[in-house]
Design a protein around this motif. Structure first.
Motif, PDB file in Angstrom:
ATOM      1  N   TYR A  51       1.133  -1.240  -0.247  1.00  9.94           N
ATOM      2  CA  TYR A  51       0.141   0.273  -0.218  1.00  9.94           C
ATOM      3  C   TYR A  51       0.701   1.056   0.155  1.00  9.94           C
ATOM      4  O   TYR A  51       0.419   2.184  -0.586  1.00  9.94           O
ATOM      5  N   PHE A  52       2.060   0.812   0.741  1.00 13.80           N
ATOM      6  CA  PHE A  52       3.045   2.480   0.752  1.00 13.80           C
ATOM      7  C   PHE A  52       4.009   2.376  -0.186  1.00 13.80           C
ATOM      8  O   PHE A  52       4.673   3.566  -0.165  1.00 13.80           O
TER       9      PHE A  52
ATOM     10  N   THR B  15      -2.876  -3.512   1.418  1.00 11.85           N
ATOM     11  CA  THR B  15      -2.315  -3.805   2.334  1.00 11.85           C
ATOM     12  C   THR B  15      -0.926  -4.258   2.590  1.00 11.85           C
ATOM     13  O   THR B  15      -0.665  -3.039   1.290  1.00 11.85           O
ATOM     14  N   GLY B  16      -0.224  -3.930   3.688  1.00 14.79           N
ATOM     15  CA  GLY B  16       1.055  -3.949   3.518  1.00 14.79           C
ATOM     16  C   GLY B  16       2.146  -4.414   2.645  1.00 14.79           C
ATOM     17  O   GLY B  16       1.750  -5.067   2.453  1.00 14.79           O
ATOM     18  N   GLY B  17       3.815  -3.505   3.306  1.00 10.60           N
ATOM     19  CA  GLY B  17       4.356  -4.512   3.566  1.00 10.60           C
ATOM     20  C   GLY B  17       5.139  -4.341   1.371  1.00 10.60           C
ATOM     21  O   GLY B  17       4.868  -3.291   1.241  1.00 10.60           O
TER      22      GLY B  17
ATOM     23  N   CYS C 235       8.748  -8.376  -1.610  1.00  7.31           N
ATOM     24  CA  CYS C 235       8.786  -8.800  -0.503  1.00  7.31           C
ATOM     25  C   CYS C 235       9.562 -10.572   0.539  1.00  7.31           C
ATOM     26  O   CYS C 235      10.098 -10.248   1.550  1.00  7.31           O
TER      27      CYS C 235
ATOM     28  N   ALA D  22       0.198 -10.192   4.721  1.00  3.63           N
ATOM     29  CA  ALA D  22      -0.440  -8.619   4.881  1.00  3.63           C
ATOM     30  C   ALA D  22      -1.695  -8.682   4.917  1.00  3.63           C
ATOM     31  O   ALA D  22      -2.706  -9.430   4.607  1.00  3.63           O
TER      32      ALA D  22
ATOM     33  N   PHE E  44       4.432   3.267   9.083  1.00  5.99           N
ATOM     34  CA  PHE E  44       4.600   4.601   8.044  1.00  5.99           C
ATOM     35  C   PHE E  44       3.468   5.515   8.728  1.00  5.99           C
ATOM     36  O   PHE E  44       2.337   4.542   9.474  1.00  5.99           O
TER      37      PHE E  44
ATOM     38  N   GLU F 295       0.821   2.237   8.831  1.00 12.19           N
ATOM     39  CA  GLU F 295       1.389   0.409   8.777  1.00 12.19           C
ATOM     40  C   GLU F 295       1.950  -0.253  10.263  1.00 12.19           C
ATOM     41  O   GLU F 295       3.037   0.774  11.108  1.00 12.19           O
ATOM     42  N   SER F 296       2.017  -1.244  10.247  1.00 17.08           N
ATOM     43  CA  SER F 296       2.863  -1.440  11.083  1.00 17.08           C
ATOM     44  C   SER F 296       2.814  -3.352  11.035  1.00 17.08           C
ATOM     45  O   SER F 296       1.388  -3.863  10.449  1.00 17.08           O
ATOM     46  N   VAL F 297       3.833  -3.886  10.743  1.00 18.30           N
ATOM     47  CA  VAL F 297       4.134  -5.511  10.741  1.00 18.30           C
ATOM     48  C   VAL F 297       3.151  -5.752   9.459  1.00 18.30           C
ATOM     49  O   VAL F 297       2.362  -6.831   9.590  1.00 18.30           O
ATOM     50  N   LYS F 298       3.430  -5.380   8.204  1.00 20.94           N
ATOM     51  CA  LYS F 298       2.335  -5.628   7.112  1.00 20.94           C
ATOM     52  C   LYS F 298       1.497  -4.732   7.058  1.00 20.94           C
ATOM     53  O   LYS F 298       0.448  -5.813   6.414  1.00 20.94           O
ATOM     54  N   ALA F 299       0.633  -4.360   8.487  1.00 16.02           N
ATOM     55  CA  ALA F 299      -0.910  -4.012   8.477  1.00 16.02           C
ATOM     56  C   ALA F 299      -1.084  -3.064   8.334  1.00 16.02           C
ATOM     57  O   ALA F 299      -0.616  -1.980   8.921  1.00 16.02           O
ATOM     58  N   VAL F 300      -1.690  -2.707   7.563  1.00 15.48           N
ATOM     59  CA  VAL F 300      -2.483  -0.910   7.595  1.00 15.48           C
ATOM     60  C   VAL F 300      -3.595  -0.999   7.679  1.00 15.48           C
ATOM     61  O   VAL F 300      -4.759  -1.809   7.720  1.00 15.48           O
TER      62      VAL F 300
END
Lengths: 252, 132
Positions: free
Chosen positions: A56-57, A79-81, A145, A165, B43, B63-68
């Motif tokens: 996502y970022f 989702t993140g990562g 990733c 994620a 982030f 975002e933390s630990v791949k969780a947004v």
């Protein structure tokens, strides 16, 4: 928020390969459905063509850091990562109401799904383990990733074979992740189960065992289902407005 | 600011209300409980100054630990100031969540909505239920 009554009903959806935009849209539609309907959804799916997904970022321009996937279509995840080259993999999506006891923090869902996978792989004779190492500093993190190492990733030896994620919203959490079945020509530096274990496991058999193991750990009552019309309509809209649009995919 | 003196949204944002020239300004941050659950922030995206938000709208992301995770505005109004240095100093968010780790200030347009927020004791009760 009242805690979910367990076992929690969970619609099990086995989907085929589709475009990245569609798959990300369906995942988001199921996140909304979990919050609205207060049940869980577990979905397995594939990709109709090798596709690069960005976290996502992640900045869009960073895709230039990975030449082998430069010609692949791109989609930005919710989702993140880090970035993932989706090709020869089994992808899952799990959406759970936040009232589920394991959904309250980020790590317990990773632990449950990845722990279930380690058990399943052991049943197929493949040794894998959960990564208990520290988080790498951001400044050192690679673009892909699967070249990163986060706590609770699934490793085979030192190679990462499954990472996940999350997106956490009011009412529900979405967790999706990829299990690398074999190396892709668009990310040849990343080995899959074939290269690491000399075993070619069928995605169908893996999904069948994995879904039962996930249901056991999360106390889900699986109910085989097709993607409902409401979620399908919502996904179509999300493809148009978000995952199929340059504005979304190149927003950073 | 002391956590006991603040109001809380069910989605774990805290609110401190001050009067400024006849306007009510809400300073908003993330509770210590939520930050403990998030861990290892990487982030933070802040809302834009001037943006109109409604109570319950997503107005930022972390975002933390791949969780947004979405951050939700506890009040309706206009974003008048953000803690612009915070995304580059995320340690402040976890080290001082009720002080230097504030997120944004919103000029409240509907004071009645403050009644929907939780007092500290009620918020603690909610956290205890979620943490079991």
């Amino acid at each position: 928020m009242t805690a979910s009554k367990l076992p929690l009903p969970c619609q099990l959806i086995l989907d085929g390969p589709e475009t990245g935009g569609w798959q990300m849209a369906v995942d988001e539609a199921l996140l909304e459905a979990a919050a609205d309907n207060e049940i869980a959804y577990l979905r397995f799916y594939g990709w109709s063509e090798p596709t690069l997904s960005l976290g996502y970022f992640q900045p869009y321009r960073d895709r230039e850091r990975h030449a082998a996937s430069r010609d692949c279509p791109l989609v930005r995840r919710q989702t993140g990562g880090g970035a993932i080259l989706h090709d020869r993999e089994l992808t899952y999506c799990l959406t759970v109401p936040l009232a589920h006891p394991l959904a309250a923090d980020t790590t317990r869902l990773y632990e449950a799904v990845h722990g279930a996978l380690v058990d399943v792989l052991a049943g197929f004779g493949c040794v894998a383990q959960i990564n208990r190492g520290p988080v790498a500093a951001m400044s050192e993190e690679p673009f892909l990733c699967f070249q990163r190492r986060a706590p609770l990733d699934v490793l085979s030896g030192s190679a990462k074979i499954c990472g996940s994620a999350q997106r956490r919203r009011r009412g529900a959490v979405l967790q999706h992740g990829s299990l690398l079945l074999a190396a892709s020509s668009h990310a040849p530096q990343l080995p899959g189960l074939v290269e690491l274990t000399n075993q070619e496991l069928s995605p169908r058999s893996l999904a069948q065992s994995w879904q039962a193991a996930i249901a056991g750990r999360l106390q889900l009552r699986l109910e085989p289902a097709e993607l409902g019309e409401t979620a399908r309509r919502r996904a179509r809209l999300l493809v148009r407005e978000r995952y199929g649009s340059q504005a979304w995919n190149q927003r950073r | 600011m002391q956590p006991q003196d603040l109001l809380y949204a069910k989605t774990h944002e805290w609110v401190h209300v001050e009067t400024d020239g006849g306007s009510k300004i809400a300073t908003i941050g993330i509770s210590h409980f939520a930050l403990e659950a998030l861990t290892d922030l990487v982030f933070l995206e802040l809302p834009e100054v001037g943006r109109q938000v409604k109570a319950g709208d997503s107005f930022g992301e972390v975002e933390s630990v791949k969780a947004v995770s979405d951050l939700y505005s506890p009040v309706t109004g206009e974003v008048v100031e953000v803690n612009a240095a915070l995304p580059d100093q995320l340690g402040q968010l976890t080290d001082d969540p009720y002080g230097a780790g504030w997120i944004a200030k919103i000029k409240i347009s509907d004071e009645a909505e403050l009644q929907n927020l939780l007092a500290y004791a009620d918020y603690e009760k909610q956290c205890a239920e979620e943490g079991h």
